[in-house]
Design a protein around this motif. Structure first.
Motif, PDB file in Angstrom:
ATOM      1  N   MET A   6      21.455   7.487 -29.837  1.00  0.00           N
ATOM      2  CA  MET A   6      22.473   8.526 -29.747  1.00  0.00           C
ATOM      3  C   MET A   6      22.133   9.651 -30.702  1.00  0.00           C
ATOM      4  SD  MET A   6      26.571   8.285 -30.004  1.00  0.00           S
ATOM      5  CE  MET A   6      27.565   9.742 -29.729  1.00  0.00           C
ATOM      6  N   VAL A   7      22.313  10.877 -30.221  1.00  0.00           N
ATOM      7  CA  VAL A   7      22.192  12.051 -31.073  1.00  0.00           C
ATOM      8  C   VAL A   7      23.520  12.791 -31.048  1.00  0.00           C
ATOM      9  CG1 VAL A   7      19.694  12.293 -30.772  1.00  0.00           C
ATOM     10  CG2 VAL A   7      21.241  13.505 -29.223  1.00  0.00           C
ATOM     11  N   GLY A   8      23.811  13.463 -32.138  1.00  0.00           N
ATOM     12  CA  GLY A   8      25.055  14.196 -32.240  1.00  0.00           C
ATOM     13  C   GLY A   8      24.942  15.602 -31.689  1.00  0.00           C
ATOM     14  N   THR A   9      26.093  16.146 -31.329  1.00  0.00           N
ATOM     15  CA  THR A   9      26.161  17.527 -30.863  1.00  0.00           C
ATOM     16  C   THR A   9      27.389  18.203 -31.451  1.00  0.00           C
ATOM     17  OG1 THR A   9      26.115  18.981 -28.928  1.00  0.00           O
ATOM     18  CG2 THR A   9      27.450  16.990 -28.746  1.00  0.00           C
ATOM     19  N   LYS A  10      27.321  19.519 -31.542  1.00  0.00           N
ATOM     20  CA  LYS A  10      28.470  20.327 -31.946  1.00  0.00           C
ATOM     21  C   LYS A  10      29.158  20.921 -30.725  1.00  0.00           C
ATOM     22  CE  LYS A  10      26.229  21.400 -36.273  1.00  0.00           C
ATOM     23  NZ  LYS A  10      25.357  22.307 -36.959  1.00  0.00           N
ATOM     24  N   ASN A  11      28.480  20.873 -29.547  1.00  0.00           N
ATOM     25  CA  ASN A  11      29.009  21.458 -28.321  1.00  0.00           C
ATOM     26  C   ASN A  11      28.526  20.620 -27.144  1.00  0.00           C
ATOM     27  OD1 ASN A  11      29.268  23.025 -25.913  1.00  0.00           O
ATOM     28  ND2 ASN A  11      29.378  24.897 -27.141  1.00  0.00           N
ATOM     29  N   LEU A  12      29.378  19.716 -26.663  1.00  0.00           N
ATOM     30  CA  LEU A  12      28.975  18.775 -25.616  1.00  0.00           C
ATOM     31  C   LEU A  12      28.612  19.492 -24.314  1.00  0.00           C
ATOM     32  CD1 LEU A  12      28.502  15.818 -24.934  1.00  0.00           C
ATOM     33  CD2 LEU A  12      30.914  15.660 -24.278  1.00  0.00           C
ATOM     34  N   GLU A  13      29.347  20.529 -23.961  1.00  0.00           N
ATOM     35  CA  GLU A  13      29.040  21.263 -22.730  1.00  0.00           C
ATOM     36  C   GLU A  13      27.646  21.883 -22.785  1.00  0.00           C
ATOM     37  OE1 GLU A  13      30.745  25.158 -20.417  1.00  0.00           O
ATOM     38  OE2 GLU A  13      32.211  23.805 -21.322  1.00  0.00           O
ATOM     39  N   LYS A  14      27.310  22.482 -23.908  1.00  0.00           N
ATOM     40  CA  LYS A  14      25.980  23.082 -24.087  1.00  0.00           C
ATOM     41  C   LYS A  14      24.905  21.994 -24.100  1.00  0.00           C
ATOM     42  CE  LYS A  14      23.637  26.401 -27.081  1.00  0.00           C
ATOM     43  NZ  LYS A  14      23.756  27.204 -28.319  1.00  0.00           N
ATOM     44  N   ALA A  15      25.205  20.868 -24.736  1.00  0.00           N
ATOM     45  CA  ALA A  15      24.245  19.758 -24.772  1.00  0.00           C
ATOM     46  C   ALA A  15      23.981  19.225 -23.365  1.00  0.00           C
ATOM     47  CB  ALA A  15      24.758  18.647 -25.681  1.00  0.00           C
ATOM     48  N   GLN A  16      25.033  19.091 -22.562  1.00  0.00           N
ATOM     49  CA  GLN A  16      24.851  18.624 -21.185  1.00  0.00           C
ATOM     50  C   GLN A  16      24.026  19.600 -20.363  1.00  0.00           C
ATOM     51  OE1 GLN A  16      29.182  17.061 -20.512  1.00  0.00           O
ATOM     52  NE2 GLN A  16      27.851  16.489 -18.808  1.00  0.00           N
ATOM     53  N   ALA A  17      24.193  20.890 -20.603  1.00  0.00           N
ATOM     54  CA  ALA A  17      23.402  21.892 -19.885  1.00  0.00           C
ATOM     55  C   ALA A  17      21.922  21.733 -20.207  1.00  0.00           C
ATOM     56  CB  ALA A  17      23.879  23.305 -20.232  1.00  0.00           C
ATOM     57  N   PHE A  18      21.616  21.208 -21.379  1.00  0.00           N
ATOM     58  CA  PHE A  18      20.231  20.918 -21.769  1.00  0.00           C
ATOM     59  C   PHE A  18      19.777  19.574 -21.208  1.00  0.00           C
ATOM     60  CE2 PHE A  18      17.283  18.785 -24.671  1.00  0.00           C
ATOM     61  CZ  PHE A  18      16.254  19.703 -24.745  1.00  0.00           C
ATOM     62  N   TYR A  19      20.573  18.525 -21.415  1.00  0.00           N
ATOM     63  CA  TYR A  19      20.143  17.171 -21.073  1.00  0.00           C
ATOM     64  C   TYR A  19      20.245  16.815 -19.591  1.00  0.00           C
ATOM     65  CZ  TYR A  19      19.381  15.858 -25.921  1.00  0.00           C
ATOM     66  OH  TYR A  19      18.886  15.769 -27.197  1.00  0.00           O
ATOM     67  N   ASP A  20      21.250  17.314 -18.871  1.00  0.00           N
ATOM     68  CA  ASP A  20      21.381  16.954 -17.451  1.00  0.00           C
ATOM     69  C   ASP A  20      20.105  17.236 -16.659  1.00  0.00           C
ATOM     70  OD1 ASP A  20      23.952  15.946 -17.802  1.00  0.00           O
ATOM     71  OD2 ASP A  20      24.944  17.553 -16.675  1.00  0.00           O
ATOM     72  N   PRO A  21      19.548  18.461 -16.694  1.00  0.00           N
ATOM     73  CA  PRO A  21      18.321  18.706 -15.923  1.00  0.00           C
ATOM     74  C   PRO A  21      17.108  17.970 -16.498  1.00  0.00           C
ATOM     75  CG  PRO A  21      19.001  20.712 -17.055  1.00  0.00           C
ATOM     76  CD  PRO A  21      20.073  19.702 -17.277  1.00  0.00           C
ATOM     77  N   LEU A  22      17.080  17.772 -17.806  1.00  0.00           N
ATOM     78  CA  LEU A  22      15.959  17.067 -18.421  1.00  0.00           C
ATOM     79  C   LEU A  22      15.906  15.616 -17.943  1.00  0.00           C
ATOM     80  CD1 LEU A  22      13.646  17.279 -20.497  1.00  0.00           C
ATOM     81  CD2 LEU A  22      15.272  16.481 -22.202  1.00  0.00           C
ATOM     82  N   PHE A  23      17.028  14.908 -18.014  1.00  0.00           N
ATOM     83  CA  PHE A  23      17.034  13.515 -17.580  1.00  0.00           C
ATOM     84  C   PHE A  23      16.935  13.396 -16.063  1.00  0.00           C
ATOM     85  CE2 PHE A  23      18.634  12.656 -21.913  1.00  0.00           C
ATOM     86  CZ  PHE A  23      17.651  11.748 -22.281  1.00  0.00           C
ATOM     87  N   ALA A  24      17.460  14.353 -15.325  1.00  0.00           N
ATOM     88  CA  ALA A  24      17.260  14.349 -13.868  1.00  0.00           C
ATOM     89  C   ALA A  24      15.765  14.453 -13.565  1.00  0.00           C
ATOM     90  CB  ALA A  24      18.025  15.497 -13.214  1.00  0.00           C
ATOM     91  N   GLY A  25      15.049  15.260 -14.350  1.00  0.00           N
ATOM     92  CA  GLY A  25      13.602  15.382 -14.189  1.00  0.00           C
ATOM     93  C   GLY A  25      12.854  14.100 -14.512  1.00  0.00           C
ATOM     94  N   MET A  26      13.467  13.236 -15.298  1.00  0.00           N
ATOM     95  CA  MET A  26      12.886  11.933 -15.623  1.00  0.00           C
ATOM     96  C   MET A  26      13.305  10.867 -14.616  1.00  0.00           C
ATOM     97  SD  MET A  26      13.416  11.390 -19.631  1.00  0.00           S
ATOM     98  CE  MET A  26      13.196  12.550 -20.907  1.00  0.00           C
ATOM     99  N   GLY A  27      14.241  11.211 -13.740  1.00  0.00           N
ATOM    100  CA  GLY A  27      14.753  10.227 -12.787  1.00  0.00           C
ATOM    101  C   GLY A  27      15.844   9.340 -13.365  1.00  0.00           C
ATOM    102  N   TRP A  28      16.494   9.773 -14.442  1.00  0.00           N
ATOM    103  CA  TRP A  28      17.570   9.005 -15.065  1.00  0.00           C
ATOM    104  C   TRP A  28      18.910   9.464 -14.504  1.00  0.00           C
ATOM    105  CZ3 TRP A  28      17.085   7.630 -20.892  1.00  0.00           C
ATOM    106  CH2 TRP A  28      15.805   7.152 -21.165  1.00  0.00           C
ATOM    107  N   ASP A  29      19.908   8.573 -14.553  1.00  0.00           N
ATOM    108  CA  ASP A  29      21.252   8.849 -14.074  1.00  0.00           C
ATOM    109  C   ASP A  29      22.177   9.180 -15.237  1.00  0.00           C
ATOM    110  OD1 ASP A  29      20.473   7.814 -11.497  1.00  0.00           O
ATOM    111  OD2 ASP A  29      20.818   5.783 -12.282  1.00  0.00           O
ATOM    112  N   VAL A  30      23.297   9.851 -14.935  1.00  0.00           N
ATOM    113  CA  VAL A  30      24.412   9.934 -15.876  1.00  0.00           C
ATOM    114  C   VAL A  30      25.166   8.618 -15.711  1.00  0.00           C
ATOM    115  CG1 VAL A  30      26.587  11.074 -16.437  1.00  0.00           C
ATOM    116  CG2 VAL A  30      24.593  12.445 -15.768  1.00  0.00           C
ATOM    117  N   CYS A  31      25.246   7.841 -16.785  1.00  0.00           N
ATOM    118  CA  CYS A  31      25.858   6.506 -16.720  1.00  0.00           C
ATOM    119  C   CYS A  31      27.296   6.489 -17.228  1.00  0.00           C
ATOM    120  CB  CYS A  31      25.032   5.520 -17.528  1.00  0.00           C
ATOM    121  SG  CYS A  31      23.348   5.325 -16.915  1.00  0.00           S
ATOM    122  N   TRP A  32      27.617   7.389 -18.122  1.00  0.00           N
ATOM    123  CA  TRP A  32      28.952   7.437 -18.709  1.00  0.00           C
ATOM    124  C   TRP A  32      29.200   8.862 -19.147  1.00  0.00           C
ATOM    125  CZ3 TRP A  32      33.367   4.923 -19.428  1.00  0.00           C
ATOM    126  CH2 TRP A  32      34.231   5.342 -20.444  1.00  0.00           C
TER     127      TRP A  32
END
Length: 131
Positions: A6-32
């Motif tokens: 787990m890594v911390g964030t100060k802005n979850l919406e901004k973090a998701q905008a970074f991580y959603d496409p990155l993990f989709a590119g890895m073939g990972w799902d949003v699990c929670w």
């Protein structure tokens, strides 16, 4: 086996905008996903490690650990290059462009980025033994 990171964030919406496409590119799902965090992995495979990004439990501001990094392993330079480009184009910053790093091992290929909160990630290929 690692259960999760787990890594911390100060802005979850901004973090998701970074991580959603990155993990989709890895073939990972949003699990929670809730108001405090989101996790990525393989939703149907509880043995597969998960990666969480969220607000710190103690309510204090998220901060970056000096020397802290999460590395993800791949098999081709093209995968590493693609993920590096996804990260940079979604608000990440460069910490080391894709390339071979012979100082670590012959055949070691890696790229390093930071997310919008400064958390460091690596995309790596370990050298293969001669077959």
């Amino acid at each position: 086996m690692i259960a999760y990171t787990m890594v911390g964030t100060k802005n979850l919406e901004k973090a998701q905008a970074f991580y959603d496409p990155l993990f989709a590119g890895m073939g990972w799902d949003v699990c929670w996903k809730d108001d405090s965090c989101v996790s990525y992995g393989r939703e149907s495979d509880l043995e597969f490690p998960r990666f969480f990004v969220g607000y710190p439990f103690d309510g204090q501001a998220a901060s970056v650990g000096n020397g802290t990094m999460t590395a993800f392993q791949f098999t081709t330079p093209e995968q590493v290059d693609k993920l590096y480009e996804i990260a940079i184009s979604n608000g990440g910053s460069d910490e080391g462009a894709p390339g071979y790093r012979p100082q670590y091992a012959e055949g070691f290929y890696a790229a390093y980025v930071r997310d919008c909160d400064g958390n460091k990630l690596a995309f790596v290929i370990y050298p293969r033994e001669a077959e």
